[in-house]
Write an enzyme that holds these catalytic residues in place. Sequence first.
Site, PDB file in Angstrom:
ATOM      1  N   ASP A 156       5.568  -6.806  23.459  1.00  0.00           N
ATOM      2  CA  ASP A 156       6.599  -5.777  23.406  1.00  0.00           C
ATOM      3  C   ASP A 156       6.052  -4.466  23.957  1.00  0.00           C
ATOM      4  O   ASP A 156       4.842  -4.202  23.919  1.00  0.00           O
ATOM      5  CB  ASP A 156       7.057  -5.540  21.961  1.00  0.00           C
ATOM      6  CG  ASP A 156       7.849  -6.704  21.399  1.00  0.00           C
ATOM      7  OD1 ASP A 156       8.290  -7.554  22.198  1.00  0.00           O
ATOM      8  OD2 ASP A 156       8.020  -6.751  20.165  1.00  0.00           O
ATOM      9  N   GLY A 345      -7.092  21.267 -28.376  1.00  0.00           N
ATOM     10  CA  GLY A 345      -7.692  22.577 -28.591  1.00  0.00           C
ATOM     11  C   GLY A 345      -9.081  22.722 -28.040  1.00  0.00           C
ATOM     12  O   GLY A 345      -9.777  23.700 -28.359  1.00  0.00           O
ATOM     13  N   LYS A 348      -8.950  22.131 -22.412  1.00  0.00           N
ATOM     14  CA  LYS A 348      -8.411  21.461 -21.212  1.00  0.00           C
ATOM     15  C   LYS A 348      -7.540  22.408 -20.390  1.00  0.00           C
ATOM     16  O   LYS A 348      -7.644  22.480 -19.163  1.00  0.00           O
ATOM     17  CB  LYS A 348      -7.587  20.223 -21.616  1.00  0.00           C
ATOM     18  CG  LYS A 348      -8.340  19.166 -22.390  1.00  0.00           C
ATOM     19  CD  LYS A 348      -7.485  17.938 -22.634  1.00  0.00           C
ATOM     20  CE  LYS A 348      -6.209  18.236 -23.430  1.00  0.00           C
ATOM     21  NZ  LYS A 348      -6.485  18.748 -24.779  1.00  0.00           N
TER      22      LYS A 348
END
Length: 562
Positions: A156, A345, A348
């Site tokens: 093709d 706590g 993060k």
Amino acid sequence: MTNEKSEQRWERTVTLSDAGTRLDKFWGRELAGEGVSRGRVKGWIESGLALVDGEVTTKGNLKLARGQVAVIRAAAPEADPLGPASPPEPVSGDIEAVYEDEHMLVIVKPAGLTVHPAPSEPGPTLVNLLIHQWPDIAAENSGMDPQRPGIVHRLDKDTSGLMAVARTESARLALSASFAGHETFKVYLALVHGRPELAEGVIDAPMGRHPTHKTLMAVLPKGGREARSDYRVLWTGPRGLASLAAVRIHTGRTHQIRVHMAHIGHPLIGDAAYGPRENAEWSRRPDRLAGLAPRQMLHAFYLSVPHPVTGEPVTRWLAPPEDFRALLAGLTRECLRVGIVGMPGGGKSALLKALRDMGRPCFSADECVAGLYGPGGDGAAMIRQRFGGNYTLDDGSVDKRALFAAMCASEGMRREVMDMIHPMVRHQCEAFFQAHRDEPVAYAEVPLLLEGGWHKTGAVDLVAGVRCPEAKRTGELRELRRLPPEVLAVFDSWQWPEADKLAACDLVVDNDRGLAELADGARRLDQAALTAWERRNREAADRMDALWPELAAELDAVRNPA
């Protein structure tokens, strides 16, 4: 597919969709891609060169019936009612030959180049370039078909890779017979959407003209011609976005690989004809991948044909071209997904803020839940639907105090709420990572990431844990957040112990001093993540570079079993 013999002959079995079609219209459509005009077809029919079920017919208006075998032959140039078409002119170019002798070539066809002239593609074509570079192939020197000298098979326009070319008429006849007799060995590389369910398989699905779109091919439940492809998945990209497959074709139907891979639900990337929905979605991607598939991603990788004189196999393989490899690299080089965990706590959110201040894309599950619980949020709507108005405020948002109390009182209630909300959070986190795919690193702070098994299912690539002294976490940090001790204890009870969390992490950041030291930890974390991203990319590139010769060696072994 054209059945090409020495006299240029085509044969078709009439399918149900073609029943009732006029003979001249049928052949005009079938041969349009061969560069044959309707007027030329009409002249051939009137000259007695068309047969239906073995009987010569000169009537172009003959209506065909399902199951009939139609044959048409090309008139010799001097007998052609329209006269010979103008032969293609030589055009300078640079076609690479990976095998060459006085009988044949194996050349590298670039993507975007049509093989031979046709009404819709007058040139320049591969034939124009071939007869310039190898003048002996031209019809006046070789005696071959003036329009397609040397062509024994086709690729093709947008397919790259290896092609065999004849340099003499006797070589053309021998090579054509080898292709018609399935004595060749052809393997293609295809980049397809998604991950096939089976890592390897056989697609035995007869093909013919599409029943409604006559310029396309399709798998047909009845009336199709034999078509068989074997495929093997060589590699699948992150999150199963795309896969690289090696496809061997045993038959040479038009668009066979494109049709067969679409038939099993995994069309080629960049193939708008056979994967229109997938191609449209791909083109709307927010990242650079959208611009890395300018064609259907198909490459003729391996070709082995009997030499037209000696009969010995001529075998060559060819690594894919730059655009193919660029897409492979782009599929691999997505952002490194880093999940951040730690005890409630423990810092993060402060770590995430430091990373955000550095310009890194960051996702917060807590912020996500706040949005889900707010007025008009999906989470608020689901909780209202499930529990009525028991946990819904007048503005439609979630009454978080009441809901938290109910979750503390009932483990079943807690699990039910988690099972509703967590999939929403994960969905939004996945969308966040996708939106930042082109970044080297993206971070997501998800308190229950480990408990939810995200690290085991590929949702993140690395997990970073925040380690905080217990006295600091339950003392000054808890007080800063104005969190009662009993509430913190409840949050702790819903999560893994800190030792188990940190043991499951790839990286650990200590939060045992102040914010300045935590910011230093964020920079070290980011550098480690960047190093991991670069190492992953380097290893992926090395694997791909090694893949091509390894695959060729495997195919050599398959073609010549011990």
